[in-house]
Design a protein around this motif. Structure first.
Motif, PDB file in Angstrom:
ATOM      1  N   LEU A  42       1.833   4.200   5.348  1.00 49.65           N
ATOM      2  CA  LEU A  42       3.291   4.128   5.261  1.00 49.65           C
ATOM      3  C   LEU A  42       3.741   2.717   4.862  1.00 49.65           C
ATOM      4  O   LEU A  42       3.375   1.742   5.510  1.00 49.65           O
ATOM      5  CB  LEU A  42       3.907   4.523   6.603  1.00 49.65           C
ATOM      6  N   HIS A  43       4.554   2.653   3.813  1.00 52.03           N
ATOM      7  CA  HIS A  43       4.915   1.358   3.224  1.00 52.03           C
ATOM      8  C   HIS A  43       6.111   0.696   3.910  1.00 52.03           C
ATOM      9  O   HIS A  43       6.836   1.336   4.678  1.00 52.03           O
ATOM     10  CB  HIS A  43       5.120   1.505   1.713  1.00 52.03           C
ATOM     11  N   PRO A  44       6.348  -0.590   3.613  1.00 51.40           N
ATOM     12  CA  PRO A  44       7.458  -1.306   4.256  1.00 51.40           C
ATOM     13  C   PRO A  44       8.828  -0.874   3.725  1.00 51.40           C
ATOM     14  O   PRO A  44       8.945   0.043   2.908  1.00 51.40           O
ATOM     15  CB  PRO A  44       7.164  -2.774   3.957  1.00 51.40           C
ATOM     16  N   HIS A  45       9.856  -1.563   4.181  1.00 53.41           N
ATOM     17  CA  HIS A  45      11.250  -1.132   4.037  1.00 53.41           C
ATOM     18  C   HIS A  45      11.669  -0.905   2.590  1.00 53.41           C
ATOM     19  O   HIS A  45      11.605  -1.810   1.753  1.00 53.41           O
ATOM     20  CB  HIS A  45      12.163  -2.186   4.673  1.00 53.41           C
ATOM     21  N   PRO A  46      12.144   0.329   2.292  1.00 59.08           N
ATOM     22  CA  PRO A  46      12.544   0.646   0.914  1.00 59.08           C
ATOM     23  C   PRO A  46      13.657  -0.239   0.367  1.00 59.08           C
ATOM     24  O   PRO A  46      13.718  -0.473  -0.846  1.00 59.08           O
ATOM     25  CB  PRO A  46      13.023   2.098   1.017  1.00 59.08           C
ATOM     26  N   GLN A  47      14.532  -0.727   1.232  1.00 55.31           N
ATOM     27  CA  GLN A  47      15.665  -1.521   0.738  1.00 55.31           C
ATOM     28  C   GLN A  47      15.315  -2.997   0.545  1.00 55.31           C
ATOM     29  O   GLN A  47      16.153  -3.778   0.097  1.00 55.31           O
ATOM     30  CB  GLN A  47      16.850  -1.368   1.683  1.00 55.31           C
ATOM     31  N   PHE A  48      14.077  -3.351   0.879  1.00 55.43           N
ATOM     32  CA  PHE A  48      13.628  -4.730   0.666  1.00 55.43           C
ATOM     33  C   PHE A  48      12.384  -4.756  -0.220  1.00 55.43           C
ATOM     34  O   PHE A  48      11.493  -5.582  -0.030  1.00 55.43           O
ATOM     35  CB  PHE A  48      13.372  -5.415   2.012  1.00 55.43           C
ATOM     36  N   GLY A  49      12.344  -3.816  -1.155  1.00 49.22           N
ATOM     37  CA  GLY A  49      11.274  -3.815  -2.141  1.00 49.22           C
ATOM     38  C   GLY A  49      10.000  -3.119  -1.722  1.00 49.22           C
ATOM     39  O   GLY A  49       8.988  -3.193  -2.424  1.00 49.22           O
ATOM     40  N   GLY A  50      10.023  -2.434  -0.586  1.00 49.87           N
ATOM     41  CA  GLY A  50       8.810  -1.760  -0.118  1.00 49.87           C
ATOM     42  C   GLY A  50       8.482  -0.520  -0.936  1.00 49.87           C
ATOM     43  O   GLY A  50       9.357   0.319  -1.173  1.00 49.87           O
ATOM     44  N   THR A  51       7.235  -0.410  -1.386  1.00 45.13           N
ATOM     45  CA  THR A  51       6.745   0.771  -2.088  1.00 45.13           C
ATOM     46  C   THR A  51       5.308   1.040  -1.656  1.00 45.13           C
ATOM     47  O   THR A  51       4.680   0.217  -0.985  1.00 45.13           O
ATOM     48  CB  THR A  51       6.741   0.597  -3.629  1.00 45.13           C
ATOM     49  N   MET A  52       4.783   2.172  -2.115  1.00 44.52           N
ATOM     50  CA  MET A  52       3.396   2.507  -1.771  1.00 44.52           C
ATOM     51  C   MET A  52       2.403   1.558  -2.433  1.00 44.52           C
ATOM     52  O   MET A  52       1.219   1.549  -2.072  1.00 44.52           O
ATOM     53  CB  MET A  52       3.077   3.949  -2.164  1.00 44.52           C
ATOM     54  N   ASN A  53       2.883   0.764  -3.401  1.00 41.88           N
ATOM     55  CA  ASN A  53       2.004  -0.204  -4.062  1.00 41.88           C
ATOM     56  C   ASN A  53       2.109  -1.599  -3.455  1.00 41.88           C
ATOM     57  O   ASN A  53       1.528  -2.552  -3.984  1.00 41.88           O
ATOM     58  CB  ASN A  53       2.300  -0.258  -5.559  1.00 41.88           C
ATOM     59  N   GLY A  82     -14.731   6.744   3.817  1.00 37.73           N
ATOM     60  CA  GLY A  82     -14.911   8.178   3.629  1.00 37.73           C
ATOM     61  C   GLY A  82     -13.742   9.048   4.036  1.00 37.73           C
ATOM     62  O   GLY A  82     -13.854  10.276   4.052  1.00 37.73           O
ATOM     63  N   PHE A  83     -12.615   8.419   4.368  1.00 38.03           N
ATOM     64  CA  PHE A  83     -11.428   9.198   4.716  1.00 38.03           C
ATOM     65  C   PHE A  83     -10.831   9.839   3.458  1.00 38.03           C
ATOM     66  O   PHE A  83     -10.962   9.308   2.352  1.00 38.03           O
ATOM     67  CB  PHE A  83     -10.351   8.288   5.313  1.00 38.03           C
ATOM     68  N   ALA A  84     -10.133  10.944   3.645  1.00 35.60           N
ATOM     69  CA  ALA A  84      -9.196  11.443   2.641  1.00 35.60           C
ATOM     70  C   ALA A  84      -7.876  10.727   2.913  1.00 35.60           C
ATOM     71  O   ALA A  84      -7.358  10.804   4.034  1.00 35.60           O
ATOM     72  CB  ALA A  84      -9.033  12.951   2.775  1.00 35.60           C
ATOM     73  N   VAL A  85      -7.357   9.990   1.946  1.00 33.90           N
ATOM     74  CA  VAL A  85      -6.228   9.085   2.210  1.00 33.90           C
ATOM     75  C   VAL A  85      -5.048   9.377   1.284  1.00 33.90           C
ATOM     76  O   VAL A  85      -5.239   9.583   0.075  1.00 33.90           O
ATOM     77  CB  VAL A  85      -6.607   7.600   1.979  1.00 33.90           C
ATOM     78  N   LEU A  86      -3.859   9.343   1.869  1.00 31.63           N
ATOM     79  CA  LEU A  86      -2.628   9.490   1.084  1.00 31.63           C
ATOM     80  C   LEU A  86      -1.704   8.317   1.353  1.00 31.63           C
ATOM     81  O   LEU A  86      -1.467   7.955   2.507  1.00 31.63           O
ATOM     82  CB  LEU A  86      -1.907  10.787   1.471  1.00 31.63           C
ATOM     83  N   ARG A  87      -1.204   7.723   0.273  1.00 28.75           N
ATOM     84  CA  ARG A  87      -0.058   6.830   0.404  1.00 28.75           C
ATOM     85  C   ARG A  87       1.027   7.421  -0.481  1.00 28.75           C
ATOM     86  O   ARG A  87       0.736   8.121  -1.453  1.00 28.75           O
ATOM     87  CB  ARG A  87      -0.397   5.389   0.031  1.00 28.75           C
ATOM     88  N   PHE A  88       2.280   7.181  -0.145  1.00 26.51           N
ATOM     89  CA  PHE A  88       3.355   7.823  -0.895  1.00 26.51           C
ATOM     90  C   PHE A  88       4.604   6.953  -0.823  1.00 26.51           C
ATOM     91  O   PHE A  88       4.722   6.064   0.028  1.00 26.51           O
ATOM     92  CB  PHE A  88       3.641   9.229  -0.335  1.00 26.51           C
ATOM     93  N   ASN A  89       5.538   7.232  -1.716  1.00 29.55           N
ATOM     94  CA  ASN A  89       6.824   6.546  -1.713  1.00 29.55           C
ATOM     95  C   ASN A  89       7.825   7.345  -0.881  1.00 29.55           C
ATOM     96  O   ASN A  89       8.021   8.548  -1.111  1.00 29.55           O
ATOM     97  CB  ASN A  89       7.368   6.395  -3.133  1.00 29.55           C
ATOM     98  N   PHE A  90       8.459   6.666   0.074  1.00 28.04           N
ATOM     99  CA  PHE A  90       9.554   7.301   0.798  1.00 28.04           C
ATOM    100  C   PHE A  90      10.664   7.710  -0.176  1.00 28.04           C
ATOM    101  O   PHE A  90      10.746   7.206  -1.302  1.00 28.04           O
ATOM    102  CB  PHE A  90      10.141   6.336   1.840  1.00 28.04           C
TER     103      PHE A  90
END
Length: 216
Positions: A31-42, A57-65
């Motif tokens: 889970l990424h940082p605050h969307p209103q302060f430039g936070g993204t999944m990258n 070896g985990f199955a991993v998901l990151r995503f944009n809020f």
């Protein structure tokens, strides 16, 4: 690393998913940082956490809020973002139904959302909260905190000051049945400038120890 689009409560959600070759591999949600302060999944820390879990070896998901990148919707002050995270976890579990464990890791705003998700989803057995903003958001919902995890932060953090994080940690450590590990990185600021590799090493070591214990 496949791009994925899945349905969330506010429309489409954009993510990056790394499947695992093992059917029962554990899953992790980043889970990424605050969307209103430039936070993204990258965000650098979200990105590195993603790869840290992938390497194990985990199955991993990151995503944009919602409202970030190609994710539809608009910022919702946490309530909608928590729903996004729950939808993201649902999606991973659909793709990877035989997972033997489930983890969530978040940075700053993402740490706050991740710890709320813990309360809703009993299958989450481990968490990593990087610089949880205990001064900016109410964490009193952790009553009690259902899972053991790592809280890691810097003592030069002006966004989420040490004393506020310490109050949160002390409260959680008093609870029975879970173990909260705390790591304070001397000299690190909120964004762990020039210290991200060290941060990820701590997190990876924690995951390694937890997974080794679960296999005993």
């Amino acid at each position: 690393m496949p791009e994925v689009i899945f349905n969330g409560p506010a429309g489409r959600i954009e993510g990056r998913f790394q499947p695992s070759k093992e059917r029962n591999a554990p899953i992790a949600l980043i889970l990424h940082p605050h969307p209103q302060f430039g936070g993204t999944m990258n965000n650098a820390i979200a990105y590195q956490l993603f790869y840290m879990f992938k390497e194990r070896g985990f199955a991993v998901l990151r995503f944009n809020f919602r409202g970030v990148g190609r994710s539809q919707g608009a910022f919702d002050h946490g309530a909608g973002e928590l729903s996004d995270a729950a939808s993201a976890l649902d999606w991973v579990q659909t793709v990877h139904p035989d997972a033997r464990a489930c983890w969530v890791a978040g940075f700053s705003f993402g740490a706050w959302i991740g710890m709320q998700l813990l309360m809703r989803r009993p299958e989450i057995e481990g968490f990593i909260s990087v610089a949880p903003p205990a001064n900016l958001h109410d964490f009193s919902f952790l009553a009690p905190c259902p899972s053991s995890g790592l809280i890691i932060h810097g003592d030069a953090d002006k966004v989420a000051p040490t004393k506020d994080v310490q109050t949160l940690v002390d409260k959680l450590k008093s609870q029975k049945g879970i173990t909260i590990e705390q790591q304070i990185m001397t000299g690190a600021n909120h964004f762990f400038e020039n210290r991200v590799d060290e941060l990820i090493d701590y997190c990876g070591d924690y995951v390694d120890r937890r997974m080794a214990m679960s296999e005993v």
